[in-house]
Design an enzyme around this catalytic site. Structure first.
Site, mmCIF file in Angstrom:
data_model
loop_
_atom_site.group_PDB
_atom_site.id
_atom_site.type_symbol
_atom_site.label_atom_id
_atom_site.label_comp_id
_atom_site.label_asym_id
_atom_site.label_seq_id
_atom_site.Cartn_x
_atom_site.Cartn_y
_atom_site.Cartn_z
ATOM 1 N N PHE A 142 0.856 -1.186 0.000
ATOM 2 C CA PHE A 142 0.000 0.000 0.000
ATOM 3 C C PHE A 142 0.890 1.234 0.000
ATOM 4 O O PHE A 142 1.638 1.476 0.941
ATOM 5 C CB PHE A 142 -0.955 0.051 1.204
ATOM 6 C CG PHE A 142 -1.861 1.247 1.117
ATOM 7 C CD1 PHE A 142 -3.026 1.210 0.368
ATOM 8 C CD2 PHE A 142 -1.521 2.453 1.733
ATOM 9 C CE1 PHE A 142 -3.839 2.337 0.240
ATOM 10 C CE2 PHE A 142 -2.326 3.587 1.601
ATOM 11 C CZ PHE A 142 -3.490 3.521 0.857
ATOM 12 N N ASP A 227 9.192 3.013 2.235
ATOM 13 C CA ASP A 227 7.999 3.800 2.516
ATOM 14 C C ASP A 227 7.720 3.701 4.012
ATOM 15 O O ASP A 227 7.123 2.732 4.475
ATOM 16 C CB ASP A 227 6.820 3.280 1.684
ATOM 17 C CG ASP A 227 5.556 4.092 1.924
ATOM 18 O OD1 ASP A 227 5.497 4.841 2.920
ATOM 19 O OD2 ASP A 227 4.614 3.956 1.116
ATOM 20 N N LYS A 256 2.100 11.311 7.138
ATOM 21 C CA LYS A 256 1.249 11.053 8.293
ATOM 22 C C LYS A 256 1.703 11.803 9.550
ATOM 23 O O LYS A 256 1.447 12.990 9.665
ATOM 24 C CB LYS A 256 1.143 9.538 8.515
ATOM 25 C CG LYS A 256 0.393 8.877 7.349
ATOM 26 C CD LYS A 256 -0.209 7.533 7.664
ATOM 27 C CE LYS A 256 -1.236 7.166 6.604
ATOM 28 N NZ LYS A 256 -0.862 6.049 5.769
HETATM 29 C C1 LIG Z 1 -1.016 6.168 4.253
HETATM 30 C C2 LIG Z 1 0.103 5.629 3.434
HETATM 31 C C3 LIG Z 1 0.435 6.194 2.197
HETATM 32 C C4 LIG Z 1 -0.379 7.292 1.546
HETATM 33 O O1 LIG Z 1 -0.467 8.449 2.294
HETATM 34 P P1 LIG Z 1 -1.613 9.533 1.943
HETATM 35 O O2 LIG Z 1 -1.277 10.697 2.802
HETATM 36 O O3 LIG Z 1 -2.918 8.896 2.286
HETATM 37 O O4 LIG Z 1 -1.497 9.815 0.495
HETATM 38 C C5 LIG Z 1 1.534 5.683 1.532
HETATM 39 N N1 LIG Z 1 2.245 4.672 2.031
HETATM 40 C C6 LIG Z 1 1.955 4.095 3.218
HETATM 41 C C7 LIG Z 1 2.798 2.977 3.737
HETATM 42 C C8 LIG Z 1 0.858 4.535 3.948
HETATM 43 O O5 LIG Z 1 0.535 3.948 5.105
#
Ligand SMILES: *Cc1c(COP(=O)(O)O)cnc(C)c1O
Length: 404
Positions: A142, A227, A256
Site C-alpha cells: 500500500f 515507505d 502522516k
Molecule cells: C497512508 C500511506 C500512504 C499514503 O499516504 P496519503 O497521505 O494517504 O497519500 C503511503 N504509504 C503508506 C505505507 C501509507 O501507510
C-alpha cells in the site's frame, strides 16, 4: 437546535462520493488518546488516523505552533523563500541523518515524487536507457491512491477499472529476498517497499530479510526506497522502522505523523544523489514546503523526541502485545506487532473483523478492521500503561465473544 448523528451520516451519504464506509460514530473533539462523539461519548482512539495522530489529538505544542504561524504567514509558494523551510530542512535532516529533503503534502505525493526521482537518477546517473527504468514493488503493497501508485497495487479493489496504468513496475512477494534477486535487471533503478506492510494487516517480514535486501540493492546499484509513511516517526518503537533491521535506506518516505495530524505534510529524504538530479522547474508543488506546514512539522518532530514518545511506543507496544497474546480466545488466529503498530488476526470462522470493531465501539474503543479478518490497533504514542490495560480489558471482553 442541534443536528442528530443520523443527520450527519445521512447527509454525508447523500452528497459525498461513497468511497468510504465509516463506523457509525460522528466525532467532534479529541485530546491525547481520546476522542468524543457528538453525543459526548468518549472513545480510546486505536487507529490514530492510520498513524497520522501519533503525537495524540490536538497536541497543545503543535497547536500553538500552527496558530502562531497561521497568524504570520501561511503560503508563499516556492517562487519565494520563506523563513520556515530552511529550519524544517535542518531539523528533519538532523533527526533522520538525511542529506537532502523534498517537501510534499500527502503520502502518495511523496511516493510519486520518489518514483520520479529514482527514475531520473536511473537515466542520468546509473545510465539506464531512456524509458526503460524498472521499479520493483511487493505484492499486497500500500503506497497511496494516485493513479501512478494504484497501477502497481495487487488489490483488485484498489486498481479495478482505474486503468490503463503506467508501465515499469514489477511485483514480487514481500519478505522473499530470493525473489528480489531474481527480479533485478540492469534496468532496475529501485526497490520500493514498506518495512512492515501496514494496510496488508501489519505484516512483519522474516528476520534478516532487510539485511539481504540491503546487500542486493547495494550490489546491483539499486536504490532502496523505504515507505515509512506509516512505520516511521516512532510508530514501531524506533524513529524509523529500518533501525530494527540495522540498515539504512537510500530514500525514505515520511508523511502522516510528520504533522501530528494537523495538516498534510510529507517528505522524500535521500542520503545520496537521487534528489540531486532534480533541477529547477522539473518537479514541484504549490503547497509543498509552505511555512505553515513547516512550522507544524517542526513542532510535531520536536514533541515526538522531547516528550519521549518513541521510547513510550516501544514500552507500551510491548505491554499491549503481551496483553493481547495473553487473551485466551478461540476467535484469535494470530497477534502480531512492533511498537504500537499491532494487529489481531481472527480465524475466518470467527466472523468479520468489522463486527468486532463495532462491538469495541460500544465499549469505548475505536479500532479499524482491515482485509475482513484483521483488527488493526495503533493508538497515539502518548498512551499510558493504565490506558493500555484499560484497552486490554475491553479487547478481552470482545474477543472472547463470537460474532460469526
Ligand atoms: C497512508 C500511506 C500512504 C499514503 O499516504 P496519503 O497521505 O494517504 O497519500 C503511503 N504509504 C503508506 C505505507 C501509507 O501507510
Amino acid at each position: 437546535m442541534s443536528s442528530s448523528v443520523i443527520d450527519f451520516i445521512a447527509t454525508e451519504a447523500r452528497f459525498g462520493a461513497r468511497n468510504y464506509e465509516p463506523i457509525g460514530v460522528v466525532l467532534s473533539r479529541g485530546e491525547g488518546v481520546w476522542v468524543w462523539d457528538t453525543q459526548g461519548n468518549r472513545y480510546l482512539d486505536c487507529l490514530s488516523a492510520y498513524s497520522a495522530v501519533s503525537q495524540g489529538h490536538c497536541h497543545p505544542k503543535i497547536l500553538a505552533a500552527m496558530v502562531e504561524q497561521a497568524h504570520r504567514l501561511t503560503l508563499t509558494s516556492r517562487a519565494f523563500h520563506n523563513d520556515q523551510l530552511a529550519l524544517f530542512y535542518e531539523e528533519i535532516a538532523a533527526l533522520t541523518g538525511s542529506h537532502k529533503v523534498l517537501p510534499m503534502n500527502s503520502g502518495a505525493e511523496a511516493v510519486e515524487s520518489a518514483i520520479k526521482s529514482v527514475r531520473k537518477w536511473g537515466y542520468e546517473v546509473k545510465g539506464v536507457p531512456d524509458g526503460q527504468a524498472e521499479i520493483i514493488v511487493c505484492a499486497n503493497n500500500f503506497h497511496g491512491r494516485t493513479l501512478g501508485v494504484v497501477g502497481f497495487s495487487t488489490d483488485p479493489e484498489t486498481r479495478g477499472h482505474f486503468g490503463p496504468f503506467a508501465p515499469g513496475f514489477k511485483v514480487i512477494p514481500f519478505g522473499d529476498a530470493t525473489a528480489l534477486a531474481g527480479a533485478i535487471t540492469p534496468n532496475t533503478v529501485a526497490f520500493l517497499v514498506e518495512p512492515i506492510q501496514g494496510e496488508a494487516g501489519v505484516v512483519i517480514p522474516p528476520a534478516g530479510y532487510f539485511t539481504e535486501v540491503r546487500e542486493l540493492c547495494t550490489a546491483n546499484n539499486v536504490m532502496l526506497v523505504l515507505d515509512e509513511i506509516q512505520t516511521g516517526l516512532g510508530r514501531t518503537g524506533k524513529l524509523l522502522a529500518e533501525q530494527h533491521e540495522g540498515i539504512e535506506a537510500d530514500v525514505t518516505l515520511l508523511g502522516k505523523a510528520l504533522s501530528g495530524g494537523f495538516y498534510p505534510v510529507s517528505a522524500v529524504l535521500s542520503n545520496n544523489d537521487v534528489l540531486g538530479t532534480l533541477r529547477p522547474g522539473q518537479h514541484g508543488s504549490t503547497f509543498g514546503g509552505n511555512p505553515l506546514a513547516c512550522a507544524v512539522a517542526r513542532a510535531a518532530m520536536r514533541v515526538l523526541v522531547e516528550e519521549g514518545m518513541i521510547e513510550n511506543a516501544a514500552r507500551q507496544g510491548a505491554r499491549f502485545l503481551e496483553g493481547l497474546k495473553d487473551i485466551r480466545a478461540n476467535t484469535i488466529r494470530e497477534v502480531r506487532g512492533r511498537g504500537l503498530m499491532l494487529a489481531v488476526e481472527l480465524h475466518p470462522e470467527a466472523g468479520l473483523a468489522r463486527r468486532y470493531c463495532e462491538a469495541l465501539q460500544a465499549k469505548g474503543i475505536l479500532a479499524k478492521d482491515t482485509h475482513e479478518h484483521t483488527i488493526r490497533i495503533a493508538p497515539p504514542l502518548v498512551i499510558t500503561s493504565d490506558q493500555v490495560d484499560w484497552a486490554l480489558e475491553r479487547f478481552a471482553a470482545i474477543l472472547t465473544q463470537d460474532f460469526s
